[in-house]
Design a protein around this motif. Structure first.
Motif, PDB file in Angstrom:
ATOM      1  N   LEU A  74       0.599  -1.148   0.253  1.00 47.41           N
ATOM      2  CA  LEU A  74      -0.009  -0.061  -0.294  1.00 47.41           C
ATOM      3  C   LEU A  74       1.239   1.336   0.327  1.00 47.41           C
ATOM      4  O   LEU A  74       0.544   2.625  -0.566  1.00 47.41           O
ATOM      5  CB  LEU A  74      -0.735  -0.573   1.193  1.00 47.41           C
ATOM      6  CG  LEU A  74      -1.892  -1.407   1.154  1.00 47.41           C
ATOM      7  CD1 LEU A  74      -2.546  -1.056   2.227  1.00 47.41           C
ATOM      8  CD2 LEU A  74      -2.869  -1.343  -0.523  1.00 47.41           C
ATOM      9  N   ASN A 224      -1.566   4.439   7.675  1.00 50.86           N
ATOM     10  CA  ASN A 224      -2.312   5.585   6.946  1.00 50.86           C
ATOM     11  C   ASN A 224      -2.749   5.946   8.611  1.00 50.86           C
ATOM     12  O   ASN A 224      -2.137   7.270   8.935  1.00 50.86           O
ATOM     13  CB  ASN A 224      -3.471   5.744   6.021  1.00 50.86           C
ATOM     14  CG  ASN A 224      -2.568   6.408   4.656  1.00 50.86           C
ATOM     15  OD1 ASN A 224      -2.054   6.692   4.216  1.00 50.86           O
ATOM     16  ND2 ASN A 224      -3.205   4.757   4.178  1.00 50.86           N
ATOM     17  N   SER A 253       2.319  12.173   3.732  1.00 47.08           N
ATOM     18  CA  SER A 253       0.662  12.313   3.151  1.00 47.08           C
ATOM     19  C   SER A 253       0.221  12.582   4.598  1.00 47.08           C
ATOM     20  O   SER A 253      -1.367  12.873   4.246  1.00 47.08           O
ATOM     21  CB  SER A 253       0.842  11.474   2.251  1.00 47.08           C
ATOM     22  OG  SER A 253       0.282  10.230   2.590  1.00 47.08           O
ATOM     23  N   SER A 254       0.570  11.213   5.181  1.00 51.49           N
ATOM     24  CA  SER A 254      -0.301  11.732   6.276  1.00 51.49           C
ATOM     25  C   SER A 254      -0.663  12.577   7.457  1.00 51.49           C
ATOM     26  O   SER A 254      -0.676  12.972   7.578  1.00 51.49           O
ATOM     27  CB  SER A 254      -0.244   9.787   7.213  1.00 51.49           C
ATOM     28  OG  SER A 254      -0.701   8.750   6.647  1.00 51.49           O
ATOM     29  N   LEU A 257      -2.375  15.367   6.461  1.00 47.28           N
ATOM     30  CA  LEU A 257      -3.372  15.273   6.433  1.00 47.28           C
ATOM     31  C   LEU A 257      -4.187  15.620   7.417  1.00 47.28           C
ATOM     32  O   LEU A 257      -4.838  16.594   8.225  1.00 47.28           O
ATOM     33  CB  LEU A 257      -4.093  13.526   6.584  1.00 47.28           C
ATOM     34  CG  LEU A 257      -5.133  13.399   6.108  1.00 47.28           C
ATOM     35  CD1 LEU A 257      -5.489  14.739   4.188  1.00 47.28           C
ATOM     36  CD2 LEU A 257      -5.684  12.139   5.080  1.00 47.28           C
ATOM     37  N   ARG A 260      -3.464  20.150   7.870  1.00 50.78           N
ATOM     38  CA  ARG A 260      -5.072  20.515   7.332  1.00 50.78           C
ATOM     39  C   ARG A 260      -6.145  20.514   8.654  1.00 50.78           C
ATOM     40  O   ARG A 260      -6.576  21.424   8.277  1.00 50.78           O
ATOM     41  CB  ARG A 260      -4.633  19.601   6.168  1.00 50.78           C
ATOM     42  CG  ARG A 260      -6.048  20.224   5.510  1.00 50.78           C
ATOM     43  CD  ARG A 260      -5.924  19.891   3.667  1.00 50.78           C
ATOM     44  NE  ARG A 260      -6.715  18.783   3.878  1.00 50.78           N
ATOM     45  CZ  ARG A 260      -6.679  17.627   2.922  1.00 50.78           C
ATOM     46  NH1 ARG A 260      -5.566  17.911   1.673  1.00 50.78           N
ATOM     47  NH2 ARG A 260      -6.751  16.885   2.721  1.00 50.78           N
ATOM     48  N   ASP A 261      -6.449  18.947   8.618  1.00 52.82           N
ATOM     49  CA  ASP A 261      -6.997  18.782   9.659  1.00 52.82           C
ATOM     50  C   ASP A 261      -7.016  20.067  10.622  1.00 52.82           C
ATOM     51  O   ASP A 261      -8.198  19.988  11.351  1.00 52.82           O
ATOM     52  CB  ASP A 261      -7.492  17.570  10.083  1.00 52.82           C
ATOM     53  CG  ASP A 261      -8.379  16.798   9.182  1.00 52.82           C
ATOM     54  OD1 ASP A 261      -8.214  17.299   7.556  1.00 52.82           O
ATOM     55  OD2 ASP A 261      -7.778  15.074   9.121  1.00 52.82           O
ATOM     56  N   ILE A 280       3.326   9.577  -5.574  1.00 58.83           N
ATOM     57  CA  ILE A 280       1.889   9.945  -5.706  1.00 58.83           C
ATOM     58  C   ILE A 280       2.016  11.551  -4.914  1.00 58.83           C
ATOM     59  O   ILE A 280       1.577  12.172  -4.501  1.00 58.83           O
ATOM     60  CB  ILE A 280       1.160   9.084  -4.843  1.00 58.83           C
ATOM     61  CG1 ILE A 280       1.996   8.786  -3.127  1.00 58.83           C
ATOM     62  CG2 ILE A 280       0.504   8.306  -5.149  1.00 58.83           C
ATOM     63  CD1 ILE A 280       1.342   8.724  -1.933  1.00 58.83           C
ATOM     64  N   LYS A 282       3.478  13.700  -5.548  1.00 57.89           N
ATOM     65  CA  LYS A 282       3.879  14.433  -6.588  1.00 57.89           C
ATOM     66  C   LYS A 282       2.259  15.799  -6.427  1.00 57.89           C
ATOM     67  O   LYS A 282       2.147  16.508  -7.271  1.00 57.89           O
ATOM     68  CB  LYS A 282       3.638  13.963  -7.784  1.00 57.89           C
ATOM     69  CG  LYS A 282       5.737  13.732  -7.854  1.00 57.89           C
ATOM     70  CD  LYS A 282       5.979  14.432 -10.346  1.00 57.89           C
ATOM     71  CE  LYS A 282       7.035  13.592  -9.891  1.00 57.89           C
ATOM     72  NZ  LYS A 282       7.565  11.602 -10.331  1.00 57.89           N
ATOM     73  N   MET A 283       1.195  14.527  -6.199  1.00 50.66           N
ATOM     74  CA  MET A 283       0.591  14.758  -5.973  1.00 50.66           C
ATOM     75  C   MET A 283      -0.059  16.181  -4.515  1.00 50.66           C
ATOM     76  O   MET A 283      -1.222  17.024  -4.547  1.00 50.66           O
ATOM     77  CB  MET A 283      -0.570  13.677  -5.604  1.00 50.66           C
ATOM     78  CG  MET A 283      -1.124  12.911  -6.394  1.00 50.66           C
ATOM     79  SD  MET A 283      -1.054  13.588  -8.056  1.00 50.66           S
ATOM     80  CE  MET A 283      -0.180  13.696  -9.319  1.00 50.66           C
ATOM     81  N   LEU A 284       0.892  15.989  -3.562  1.00 49.96           N
ATOM     82  CA  LEU A 284       0.981  16.978  -2.251  1.00 49.96           C
ATOM     83  C   LEU A 284       0.856  18.267  -2.664  1.00 49.96           C
ATOM     84  O   LEU A 284       2.013  18.681  -3.501  1.00 49.96           O
ATOM     85  CB  LEU A 284       1.883  16.683  -1.488  1.00 49.96           C
ATOM     86  CG  LEU A 284       1.747  15.019  -0.889  1.00 49.96           C
ATOM     87  CD1 LEU A 284       2.734  14.408   0.094  1.00 49.96           C
ATOM     88  CD2 LEU A 284       0.444  14.775  -0.063  1.00 49.96           C
ATOM     89  N   LEU A 285       0.204  19.541  -2.374  1.00 50.30           N
ATOM     90  CA  LEU A 285       0.128  20.853  -1.668  1.00 50.30           C
ATOM     91  C   LEU A 285       0.655  21.410  -0.557  1.00 50.30           C
ATOM     92  O   LEU A 285      -0.221  20.689   0.270  1.00 50.30           O
ATOM     93  CB  LEU A 285      -0.989  20.518  -2.628  1.00 50.30           C
ATOM     94  CG  LEU A 285      -1.161  22.141  -3.903  1.00 50.30           C
ATOM     95  CD1 LEU A 285      -2.655  22.535  -4.559  1.00 50.30           C
ATOM     96  CD2 LEU A 285      -0.089  22.711  -4.040  1.00 50.30           C
TER      97      LEU A 285
END
Lengths: 338, 338
Positions: A74, A224, A253-254, A257, A260-261, A280, A282-285
């Motif tokens: 994963l 995650n 990535s966690s 999240l 942000r939360d 993936i 590269k998806m992070l902003l």
DNA sequence: CTGAAAGCGCTTACAG
DNA sequence: CTGAAAGCGCTTACAG
């Protein structure tokens, strides 16, 4: 088990001996074109398919298989690794059988046993826990060619990333940006790679004479949810870190999240860095500042070393230990303090 | 090939017959405890490991393997699927061998051949292209138990997601939000699942009497770069769509990147929707409005159907076709127009 | 309690 | 150009 047609069946129908049919069907001819064609046709009609097990008993003329151990799939790092390894192995004519061992030592040792009994040619081990099945792996060396990718198994060829130097470099970078309260997310004491990464972190702090705070080094399972909660714990610390270096991008990535939360911003409130360079992230902003390790190279070197052992091109008794060079990618997830 | 110890070696050293040693080592005793212990000890000392190939020639007392075909593994949808399938198969005592076929028909048919010759028990096929190796698969049915996950192979058990309804629902949702210029990103005519998703898109447009624009349906290979470029093409259309429905979240993530790089905002400038519900898309900001399909359920049903066939619990000649229900997740990637 | 014999499906010298 | 025989490593009735 389904019904299979055997050489005997074909021979009977063709009115020939088994050995003749065998030779014809495996292309070791000296037969009249007419009879050859006839036999081939009959074999097809009957749906003959050679029994690779029977073949394999005598000589390994059959299929050559390699086992691949990965802790999970994963984490895209391992998915990408499986992808690269499979591609290369199949190019060399090997079949890959996969063991996603997922912290389950029994599963690992069962799989290893199966590889041996099934006369596989070798295996590749990625990122195991320390001394998980160490004894079993040591025994298996007698039967299987083995190489590891970032895993600590004594006495086999091995390829690694410059984990310690890479982590040191990026933590240095954070320090250079004015950070002194730098946390380290995702540690697990039982994975040797992470020890090296942790060492890199320590070295960077030490060089800058920043004292080590235990609360800043957060152990966590690598799924995650666990990572999310660990990140949350860091954020809620009375002495909140201004930067978090994550042991890999899966962790990063966690952390994104969780931050942000919590209603915080990256990098204004907290800076984040990672390690791996998987697609993936590269998806992070904002784009993540990270250490990139070349996954394709890891796979290529591992497969090449293994194949060299299998083909006996490499007969040296001392083991290779190859380090693949990391590269830092500067992006937008780190703020300059002051 | 490495040297292996055989029953004969053990028998010799123990001063017993091969058949006796065989019985002892496979636990079919009636032997004096003393001799049994002695044999077991000798076997261990010598490093005896039974030859599963030889065993398998007669009766499949050995290892039971299942092949799994996936088009790629970089799309986390498939990584998650592999994860779930492997977990369940290994629980049933099966070994998984993986074929990442990656649009390579030769690789598929080679692998299929290997499964048959190696006397595997079955295979699971996920998301193949239409009529790739159709003939080979049809032939293989005689030897292998097969089930498919979202793949079009006639005459086998099958599990699917409500692709058409799901897509229709989410496109309806976009229309309800005032969108009329809705694009469809990531189509490939040779994948049957995508045909169903495209149909859902068409149906929704039709119901709202929105004319179909060819330029809005963008075909694309399914790798990051191709998808990025396809998204870019859409954005640069003279008549730029106000919303893009992506055939899956892997595509959606590329669309996010392209939109961001074009200096546009989601959802203010363009709304985005997806399909799949994979874990990485939780990373996307703003959170993606999407259709979730239950990957674990897909895996579970596929494995259960396959195992039922292998165990002959399911002997029905007509094939099951099970649909798993999607669920829409409303998040922040869609703007209300006007 | 233990062993000789036949057989699984195939291949490979060796003959003819 | 084709076949009989031995053997790969193992298991399994059948004897004793």
């Amino acid at each position: 088990m389904k019904e299979y047609v055997t050489l005997k069946d074909v021979a009977q129908k063709a009115g020939l001996s088994i050995s003749s049919v065998s030779k014809i069907l495996s292309g070791k001819d000296n037969f009249k074109a007419a009879t050859r064609d006839r036999v081939i046709k009959i074999a097809e009609e009957l749906g003959y398919s050679p029994n690779a097990l029977a073949r394999g008993v005598k000589n390994r003329s059959g299929y050559r298989t390699i086992g691949f151990f990965v802790p999970n799939i994963l984490n895209p790092f391992f998915a990408e690794l499986v992808n690269e390894v499979e591609k290369r192995l199949s190019r060399h004519g090997f079949i890959l059988t996969l063991c996603i061992f997922d912290d389950d030592a029994k599963k690992m040792s069962d799989f290893l046993k199966m590889l041996i009994e099934t006369r596989a040619e070798g295996c590749i081990i990625a990122g195991t826990r320390e001394d998980a099945c160490e004894a079993e792996f040591q025994q298996a060396k007698r039967f299987l060619n083995m190489v590891s990718i970032q895993a600590d198994i004594a006495g086999i060829d091995r390829v690694d990333v410059t984990d310690e130097k890479g982590t040191e470099e990026i933590v240095n970078y954070l320090i250079g940006k004015g950070h002194r309260n730098i946390a380290f997310l995702g540690y697990r004491f039982d994975i040797s790679v992470l020890k090296h990464r942790l060492n890199g972190y320590y070295r960077a702090l030490k060089r800058a004479s920043i004292p080590i705070r235990e609360a800043y080094v957060v152990e966590s399972e690598h799924d995650n949810q666990a990572l999310y909660l660990s990140a949350k714990k860091l954020i809620e610390l009375p002495n909140r870190p201004t930067a978090i270096h994550c042991i890999n991008e899966f962790s990063a990535s966690s952390a994104y999240l969780a931050i942000r939360d919590a209603g915080l911003r990256i990098p204004e409130d907290i800076s984040i860095t990672g390690f791996d360079g998987i697609s993936i992230s590269k998806m992070l902003l904002p784009r993540l500042t990270t250490i990139q390790d070349p996954i394709d190279l890891l796979a290529q070197i591992a497969v090449d070393m293994l194949v060299a052992r299998i083909d006996n091109q490499d007969q040296s008794s001392d083991n290779k230990h190859i380090y693949v060079q990391h590269r830092m990618i500067e992006n937008d997830s780190v703020a300059q303090l002051e």
